[in-house]
Every structure is written in C-alpha cells, then in structure tokens.
Design a protein around this motif. Structure first.
Motif, PDB file in Angstrom:
ATOM      1  N   LYS A 193       0.851  -1.191   0.000  1.00 27.18           N
ATOM      2  CA  LYS A 193       0.000   0.000   0.000  1.00 27.18           C
ATOM      3  C   LYS A 193       0.884   1.237   0.000  1.00 27.18           C
ATOM      4  N   VAL A 194       0.564   2.207  -0.854  1.00 24.93           N
ATOM      5  CA  VAL A 194       1.359   3.427  -0.989  1.00 24.93           C
ATOM      6  C   VAL A 194       1.146   4.321   0.233  1.00 24.93           C
ATOM      7  N   LYS A 195       2.272   4.686   0.903  1.00 22.65           N
ATOM      8  CA  LYS A 195       2.214   5.591   2.056  1.00 22.65           C
ATOM      9  C   LYS A 195       2.715   6.985   1.714  1.00 22.65           C
ATOM     10  N   VAL A 196       3.803   7.050   0.940  1.00 17.68           N
ATOM     11  CA  VAL A 196       4.422   8.338   0.613  1.00 17.68           C
ATOM     12  C   VAL A 196       4.857   8.306  -0.845  1.00 17.68           C
ATOM     13  N   VAL A 197       4.661   9.431  -1.538  1.00 16.97           N
ATOM     14  CA  VAL A 197       5.151   9.585  -2.909  1.00 16.97           C
ATOM     15  C   VAL A 197       6.109  10.772  -2.899  1.00 16.97           C
ATOM     16  N   PHE A 198       7.365  10.532  -3.199  1.00 13.10           N
ATOM     17  CA  PHE A 198       8.356  11.603  -3.245  1.00 13.10           C
ATOM     18  C   PHE A 198       8.330  12.285  -4.608  1.00 13.10           C
ATOM     19  N   GLN A 199       8.794  13.528  -4.643  1.00 18.20           N
ATOM     20  CA  GLN A 199       8.902  14.242  -5.913  1.00 18.20           C
ATOM     21  C   GLN A 199       9.940  13.547  -6.792  1.00 18.20           C
ATOM     22  N   PRO A 200       9.678  13.419  -8.101  1.00 22.22           N
ATOM     23  CA  PRO A 200      10.693  12.836  -8.983  1.00 22.22           C
ATOM     24  C   PRO A 200      11.897  13.776  -9.086  1.00 22.22           C
ATOM     25  N   ARG A 201      13.080  13.178  -9.289  1.00 27.65           N
ATOM     26  CA  ARG A 201      14.314  13.962  -9.415  1.00 27.65           C
ATOM     27  C   ARG A 201      15.031  13.573 -10.695  1.00 27.65           C
ATOM     28  N   GLN A 202      15.661  14.539 -11.328  1.00 26.78           N
ATOM     29  CA  GLN A 202      16.523  14.272 -12.470  1.00 26.78           C
ATOM     30  C   GLN A 202      17.924  14.015 -11.924  1.00 26.78           C
ATOM     31  N   LYS A 203      18.552  12.960 -12.389  1.00 27.31           N
ATOM     32  CA  LYS A 203      19.915  12.635 -11.957  1.00 27.31           C
ATOM     33  C   LYS A 203      20.783  12.400 -13.178  1.00 27.31           C
ATOM     34  N   GLU A 204      22.082  12.632 -13.009  1.00 29.56           N
ATOM     35  CA  GLU A 204      23.013  12.368 -14.106  1.00 29.56           C
ATOM     36  C   GLU A 204      23.504  10.935 -14.011  1.00 29.56           C
ATOM     37  N   SER A 205      23.581  10.281 -15.140  1.00 33.41           N
ATOM     38  CA  SER A 205      24.030   8.892 -15.193  1.00 33.41           C
ATOM     39  C   SER A 205      25.528   8.814 -14.929  1.00 33.41           C
ATOM     40  N   ALA A 242      27.139   6.011 -15.475  1.00 32.65           N
ATOM     41  CA  ALA A 242      27.623   5.138 -16.550  1.00 32.65           C
ATOM     42  C   ALA A 242      27.777   5.905 -17.860  1.00 32.65           C
ATOM     43  N   GLN A 243      26.923   6.899 -18.074  1.00 31.74           N
ATOM     44  CA  GLN A 243      26.963   7.690 -19.304  1.00 31.74           C
ATOM     45  C   GLN A 243      26.909   9.170 -18.944  1.00 31.74           C
ATOM     46  N   PRO A 244      28.078   9.766 -18.591  1.00 28.21           N
ATOM     47  CA  PRO A 244      28.095  11.189 -18.220  1.00 28.21           C
ATOM     48  C   PRO A 244      27.458  12.051 -19.315  1.00 28.21           C
ATOM     49  N   GLY A 245      26.702  13.055 -18.891  1.00 26.62           N
ATOM     50  CA  GLY A 245      26.024  13.933 -19.840  1.00 26.62           C
ATOM     51  C   GLY A 245      24.594  13.510 -20.122  1.00 26.62           C
ATOM     52  N   THR A 246      24.219  12.285 -19.702  1.00 27.36           N
ATOM     53  CA  THR A 246      22.835  11.854 -19.880  1.00 27.36           C
ATOM     54  C   THR A 246      22.161  11.826 -18.514  1.00 27.36           C
ATOM     55  N   THR A 247      20.884  12.122 -18.504  1.00 31.73           N
ATOM     56  CA  THR A 247      20.149  12.141 -17.242  1.00 31.73           C
ATOM     57  C   THR A 247      19.025  11.110 -17.272  1.00 31.73           C
ATOM     58  N   VAL A 265      11.155   1.389   0.556  1.00 37.08           N
ATOM     59  CA  VAL A 265      11.108   2.403  -0.491  1.00 37.08           C
ATOM     60  C   VAL A 265      11.387   1.732  -1.824  1.00 37.08           C
ATOM     61  N   VAL A 266      10.531   1.994  -2.790  1.00 42.82           N
ATOM     62  CA  VAL A 266      10.730   1.511  -4.153  1.00 42.82           C
ATOM     63  C   VAL A 266      11.247   2.693  -4.958  1.00 42.82           C
ATOM     64  N   SER A 267      12.345   2.505  -5.687  1.00 42.42           N
ATOM     65  CA  SER A 267      12.872   3.537  -6.571  1.00 42.42           C
ATOM     66  C   SER A 267      12.496   3.190  -7.998  1.00 42.42           C
ATOM     67  N   LEU A 268      11.795   4.100  -8.640  1.00 41.36           N
ATOM     68  CA  LEU A 268      11.385   3.904 -10.027  1.00 41.36           C
ATOM     69  C   LEU A 268      12.262   4.776 -10.909  1.00 41.36           C
ATOM     70  N   TYR A 269      12.807   4.190 -11.954  1.00 40.42           N
ATOM     71  CA  TYR A 269      13.693   4.908 -12.858  1.00 40.42           C
ATOM     72  C   TYR A 269      13.047   5.050 -14.226  1.00 40.42           C
ATOM     73  N   ASP A 270      13.126   6.276 -14.789  1.00 43.24           N
ATOM     74  CA  ASP A 270      12.600   6.562 -16.123  1.00 43.24           C
ATOM     75  C   ASP A 270      11.173   6.069 -16.307  1.00 43.24           C
ATOM     76  N   HIS A 271      10.338   6.349 -15.344  1.00 46.06           N
ATOM     77  CA  HIS A 271       8.922   5.987 -15.396  1.00 46.06           C
ATOM     78  C   HIS A 271       8.125   7.285 -15.336  1.00 46.06           C
ATOM     79  N   ALA A 272       6.979   7.309 -15.948  1.00 45.69           N
ATOM     80  CA  ALA A 272       6.117   8.494 -15.840  1.00 45.69           C
ATOM     81  C   ALA A 272       5.898   8.794 -14.363  1.00 45.69           C
ATOM     82  N   PRO A 273       6.021  10.048 -13.942  1.00 49.72           N
ATOM     83  CA  PRO A 273       5.926  10.360 -12.517  1.00 49.72           C
ATOM     84  C   PRO A 273       4.534  10.111 -11.950  1.00 49.72           C
ATOM     85  N   TYR A 274       4.528   9.676 -10.695  1.00 45.09           N
ATOM     86  CA  TYR A 274       3.284   9.505  -9.949  1.00 45.09           C
ATOM     87  C   TYR A 274       3.084  10.749  -9.087  1.00 45.09           C
ATOM     88  N   ASP A 275       1.828  11.055  -8.771  1.00 46.87           N
ATOM     89  CA  ASP A 275       1.566  12.148  -7.847  1.00 46.87           C
ATOM     90  C   ASP A 275       0.928  11.584  -6.578  1.00 46.87           C
TER      91      ASP A 275
END
Length: 96
Positions: free
Chosen positions: A25-37, A39-44, A63-73
C-alpha cells in the motif's frame, strides 16, 4: 501475472536478489528527481521514490525507486500498488 511478494517478504531478500514482483500500500510519494548517469556522463534519468507498506502489517515499510517511469503524484497514496519487473533489469532488492 505471476507471483508477487509482500513488503515483509521483500525485506528478507538479499541485496541484488531478483524479486518476482512486489505488492504493498502506498504511504508516501516523493517528488521525482533528475539525476546524471554515472555510466553515461552527460545523460540524465528520472528517479522517484515511493514508500510501500505491508498489507498485513502496515508498520513494515520499504522504499521503491522507479527509474525513467512516468511520474506519480500524491493521488495514489492509500492505494494498493503492484510493481513488476521491467525489461531493463527487473526488480532487485537493495538489501535491508
């Protein structure tokens, strides 16, 4: 859909171990963040954390970390979420 594990079961998996799927069951939804890769500098990529609690024992969380997924609110708070392995490496435990 195949078997999924509960939050309490997922907490028993070792770091890097593949999970078949996860339901909680979802308790908390954090704001999505852009991060730099690293493995591939210059890509986020986008990273978003969601806190799931166990359906049977709400005090157990992870905590589940979702990568490159449409953001949840925050509208998904209180809903049951099932996470399944994706095509890019699946669903892995980060250990306790």
């Amino acid at each position: 859909m195949g078997k999924t594990c509960s939050v309490s079961e997922a907490r028993e998996y070792d770091k890097g171990q593949q999970l078949p799927g996860l339901t909680g069951k979802v308790k908390v939804v954090f704001q999505p963040r852009q991060k730099e890769s690293s493995a591939q500098p210059g890509t986020t990529y986008q990273d978003q954390g969601i806190v799931l609690c166990d359906l049977a024992n709400p005090k157990l969380e992870l905590v589940v970390s979702l990568y490159d997924h449409a953001p949840y609110d925050k509208s998904i708070v209180g809903k049951v979420m099932t996470v399944t392995p994706g095509p890019k490496g699946g669903l892995k435990s980060n250990g306790s």
